[in-house]
Design an enzyme around this catalytic site. Structure first.
Site, PDB file in Angstrom:
ATOM      1  N   CYS A 143     -36.773  49.035  41.319  1.00  0.00           N
ATOM      2  CA  CYS A 143     -37.546  49.781  40.330  1.00  0.00           C
ATOM      3  C   CYS A 143     -36.786  50.150  39.052  1.00  0.00           C
ATOM      4  O   CYS A 143     -37.343  49.967  37.956  1.00  0.00           O
ATOM      5  CB  CYS A 143     -38.232  50.995  40.946  1.00  0.00           C
TER       6      CYS A 143
ATOM      7  N   ARG B 188     -28.204  48.390  50.702  1.00  0.00           N
ATOM      8  CA  ARG B 188     -28.162  49.823  50.955  1.00  0.00           C
ATOM      9  C   ARG B 188     -27.107  50.061  52.014  1.00  0.00           C
ATOM     10  O   ARG B 188     -27.073  49.371  53.033  1.00  0.00           O
ATOM     11  CB  ARG B 188     -29.523  50.332  51.446  1.00  0.00           C
TER      12      ARG B 188
ATOM     13  N   GLN C 297     -37.168  42.222  49.515  1.00  0.00           N
ATOM     14  CA  GLN C 297     -38.535  42.641  49.796  1.00  0.00           C
ATOM     15  C   GLN C 297     -39.489  41.771  48.995  1.00  0.00           C
ATOM     16  O   GLN C 297     -39.110  41.203  47.979  1.00  0.00           O
ATOM     17  CB  GLN C 297     -38.749  44.089  49.362  1.00  0.00           C
TER      18      GLN C 297
ATOM     19  N   ASP D 242     -41.309  42.631  46.785  1.00  0.00           N
ATOM     20  CA  ASP D 242     -41.401  43.859  46.014  1.00  0.00           C
ATOM     21  C   ASP D 242     -42.127  43.610  44.701  1.00  0.00           C
ATOM     22  O   ASP D 242     -41.957  42.556  44.090  1.00  0.00           O
ATOM     23  CB  ASP D 242     -39.960  44.298  45.718  1.00  0.00           C
TER      24      ASP D 242
ATOM     25  N   HIS E 132     -43.645  46.015  41.107  1.00  0.00           N
ATOM     26  CA  HIS E 132     -43.936  47.285  40.449  1.00  0.00           C
ATOM     27  C   HIS E 132     -45.070  47.093  39.477  1.00  0.00           C
ATOM     28  O   HIS E 132     -45.036  46.193  38.650  1.00  0.00           O
ATOM     29  CB  HIS E 132     -42.676  47.815  39.761  1.00  0.00           C
TER      30      HIS E 132
ATOM     31  N   LYS F  65     -45.911  58.162  49.469  1.00  0.00           N
ATOM     32  CA  LYS F  65     -46.040  56.785  49.942  1.00  0.00           C
ATOM     33  C   LYS F  65     -47.248  56.629  50.842  1.00  0.00           C
ATOM     34  O   LYS F  65     -47.562  57.507  51.632  1.00  0.00           O
ATOM     35  CB  LYS F  65     -44.834  56.411  50.819  1.00  0.00           C
TER      36      LYS F  65
ATOM     37  N   HIS G 296     -45.069  51.363  43.202  1.00  0.00           N
ATOM     38  CA  HIS G 296     -44.105  50.524  43.914  1.00  0.00           C
ATOM     39  C   HIS G 296     -44.844  50.000  45.129  1.00  0.00           C
ATOM     40  O   HIS G 296     -45.464  50.776  45.842  1.00  0.00           O
ATOM     41  CB  HIS G 296     -42.919  51.329  44.430  1.00  0.00           C
TER      42      HIS G 296
END
Length: 637
Positions: A332, A361, A379, A381, A383, A463, A509
């Site tokens: 992000c 991470r 991911q 992923d 946005h 979330k 997200h």
RNA sequence: GCCGUUGUAGCUCAGCUGGUAGAGCAGCUGAUUCGUAAUCAGCAGGUCACCGGUUCGAAUCCGGUCAACGGCUCCA
């Protein structure tokens, strides 16, 4: 007096009747089976008196309440056995959990696996003693005294936390007793179908600053048959374990030099890439733009985003040229830079930026687990930068997309949860109110049932979490949709509205498969390694009956390859049976047997992983069949 | 990070109370040329995770490190 039974009928019983008496009045068999009762919906012991007019239900071992009672009583049985075997061990709590129970003990000396066997034997011995289990009611202060004298300091602490005027119950079996709400089975002889599974450390009251207790896990059932079935299910789950299958099928590998960072081997990489292609097809259709972004960014970026303050403990860092860089844990912050690079108009929104970049991470040692919890992952992923009005429609789209994508894997049972503001967070309360309300509205609008996880949101926004159930009934969290007002604020993002003034966009997200690593772990277990044709690392194995047909086998292999199929020709000097066995163990969906007949007629004999010999057909026919299954992403062969 | 367990050949595992390692599968070589879940024979393969200690002698006992596993806490 009269009592009411579940079937609506009413029954005449003596005035001082107990649950057991009611059971006896209904039938001999039921009297024998009764291990507890329900009086007006409240679960009680069998010897509890029943008030006139009450609704009575007899609880038997096979019912959900019955199993809970058995498991709870088995936990007590274990605690008694432990204290008989290891005097001085302190008792704490012993709740029922799914399929069993655990009990936490305070002890100087940790339990070893051999101790479990001894404890089990002792438990069986106490079962044979068939001790009556009886309830006693004590005042709080008396109970404190009682346990204090025994040196049971954890119990004393529990009792002290209970309001002063409350009457407490203590259950006694033989010499042994424990503070407990109950109910329990009437005697230890009613137990027996149990097994102790493992011993583990657990913190007192679940707080890592507290003492470490010794927890023993066990499973308990109504009878030996159910216990055996459960133990068999555990075995099956073990056989499906993605760590085991991932190794056997040569999908993944872990190196000591990169702990908790999976290495995808060639076959695993096929699956990885197929999944990305699968997701990309939806991105093309639904107007997402994919980007490629750096793995490390100047720490300043993470200071602005709030990751430095809120997420630093989970990040890897790198110093060079006197500059500090952070390895990104999320995409992000980087994506805000893409949004911010030029002046944006409301006409450009929504902007959907997708990224399959690797994220890193730092996970504390001891928490990682195969592909499910790793330090390096990617991911699916994206946005979404949207206007406030677009939040609803965009979330609707995501909800539809989630269903569409999960259906392909046969994940039809999806559960939804809303995770709300955590303690450690950025943004104002007003922002959180708005964001949580927006997500809740989207769920309600789509008629979705959901649970709320208070305080479980990300530090920048609430979330939506999506849980699926795999082929053997285990729940997994996959997708997440998070609403974020904070990052646009922190990065001062804006677009020009129709009114020609600056407005703040909202970021959504979202990831649908979630982490590709975790998703692959889940589908390995879901399919037990037998992937649908479109995902199978090797789709077709060509099996020449003998060396004489190797040339024809190679030719068939080339044809398959030319048709875009992933094929492998077994050139080993083995008999057909052995080649089939090998292909079957590798879970290759299609096997093409080629021998004398096939070489002459230019055909192949198809054998499917799922169902034996399918007879002879031409190469072209096999290709058409395979393409059909692949293009439809069929779950069956 | 915490508690416990484990680490022997590429894989799965054996190795009793300390006397310097063994099987099956996989691999290689040869024979066999085979029709729907394992053909036969031979060969090769190991600083017993790593570092240190005890001992005449350590895969084995002790300590530390690393990693994995079962949990706890945390968490996507």
């Amino acid at each position: 007096m009269h009592v009411q039974l579940p079937d609506g009928s009413s029954k005449e019983v003596p005035d001082n009747a107990t649950v057991a008496d009611v059971a006896a009045s209904i039938g001999k068999r039921l009297a024998k089976d009764a291990i507890a009762g329900k009086v007006n919906g409240k679960i009680v012991d069998v010897y509890a008196p029943v008030p006139a007019g009450a609704r009575i239900e007899i609880v038997t071992p096979k019912s959900a309440d019955g199993l809970d009672t058995i498991r709870h009583s088995t936990a007590h049985l274990m605690a008694m056995a432990v204290q008989e075997l290891f005097p001085g061990t302190q008792v704490t709590i012993g709740p029922v959990i799914e399929n069993g129970f655990f009990y936490d003990f305070g002890t100087e000396r940790p339990f070893a696996d051999e101790d479990l066997r001894r404890i089990e034997e002792k438990m069986q011995e106490i079962v044979k003693r068939d001790l009556p289990i009886r309830r006693e009611e004590w005042s709080r202060d008396e109970a404190v005294d009682l346990f204090d004298k025994l040196g049971e300091k954890f119990k004393v602490e529990i009792i002290r936390d209970i309001p002063g005027d409350q009457v407490l119950s203590i259950y006694r079996q033989g010499e042994w007793f424990d503070l407990c709400r109950g109910p329990h089975v009437p005697s230890t002889g009613r137990l027996g179908a149990f097994k102790l599974l493992s011993v583990a450390g657990a913190y007192w009251r679940g707080d890592e600053r507290n003492a470490m207790l010794q927890r023993i896990y066990g499973t308990a059932w109504a009878d030996q048959k159910e216990l055996d079935e459960h133990l068999k299910r555990i075995e099956e789950a073990r056989a499906r374990d993605h760590r085991k299958l991932g190794k056997e099928l040569e999908l993944i590998y872990f190196s000591h030099f990169a702990p908790a960072m999976p290495i995808f081997l060639p076959k695993g990489t096929v699956i990885y890439n197929e999944l990305i292609d699968f997701v990309r097809a939806f991105y093309r259709r639904d107007g997402y733009s994919e980007v490629v972004t750096p793995l490390i960014w100047d720490t300043e970026l993470f200071k602005i985003s709030g990751h430095y303050d809120n997420y630093r403990d989970n990040m890897f860092f790198s110093h060079i040229d006197e500059r500090e860089y952070g390895v990104k844990p999320m995409n992000c912050p980087g994506h805000t830079q893409i949004f911010a690079m030029e002046r944006r108009s409301y006409r450009d929104l929504p902007i959907r930026i997708a990224d399959f970049a690797r994220l890193h991470r730092y996970e504390r040692s001891g928490v990682t687990h195969g592909l499910a919890r790793v330090r390096s992952f990617a991911q699916d992923d994206a946005h979404l930068f949207v206007t406030p009005e677009q939040i609803g429609p965009e979330i609707d789209r995501e909800l539809r997309l989630i269903k569409e994508m999960y259906d392909v894997f046969g994940f039809t049972d999806v559960r939804f949860a809303l995770s709300t503001r955590p303690e450690k967070r950025v943004g104002t309360d007003a922002m959180w109110d708005e964001a949580e309300a927006a997500l809740e509205k989207a769920l309600k609008k789509n008629g979705i049932d959901y649970t709320i996880n208070p305080g479980e949101g990300a530090f920048y926004g609430p979330k939506l979490e999506f849980q699926v159930t795999d082929a053997i009934g285990r729940p997994w969290q996959l997708a997440t949709v998070q609403l974020d007002y904070a990052l646009p604020e922190r990065f001062q993002l804006s677009y020009v509205g129709a009114d020609n003034s600056e407005h703040r966009p909202v970021m959504i997200h979202r990831a649908i498969l979630g982490s590709l690593e975790r998703f692959i772990g889940i589908i390995i277990e879901h399919f037990a390694g037998a992937f649908p044709l479109w995902l199978a690392p090797v789709q077709v194995a060509v099996l020449p009956v003998s060396e004489k047909f190797l040339d024809y086998g190679d030719e068939v292999g080339r044809e398959m390859q030319r048709a875009g199929l992933r094929v492998q020709v077994d050139r080993s000097n083995e008999k057909l049976g052995a080649k089939i066995r090998t292909a079957q163990l590798e879970k290759i969906p299609f096997m093409l047997v080629v021998g004398e007949k096939e070489a002459q007629n230019r055909t192949v004999a198809l054998r499917k992983r799922s169902g034996g010999d399918q007879g002879s057909m031409t190469i072209e026919e096999v290709v058409v069949e395979a393409r059909r299954l692949i293009d439809s992403r069929s779950l069956t062969l």
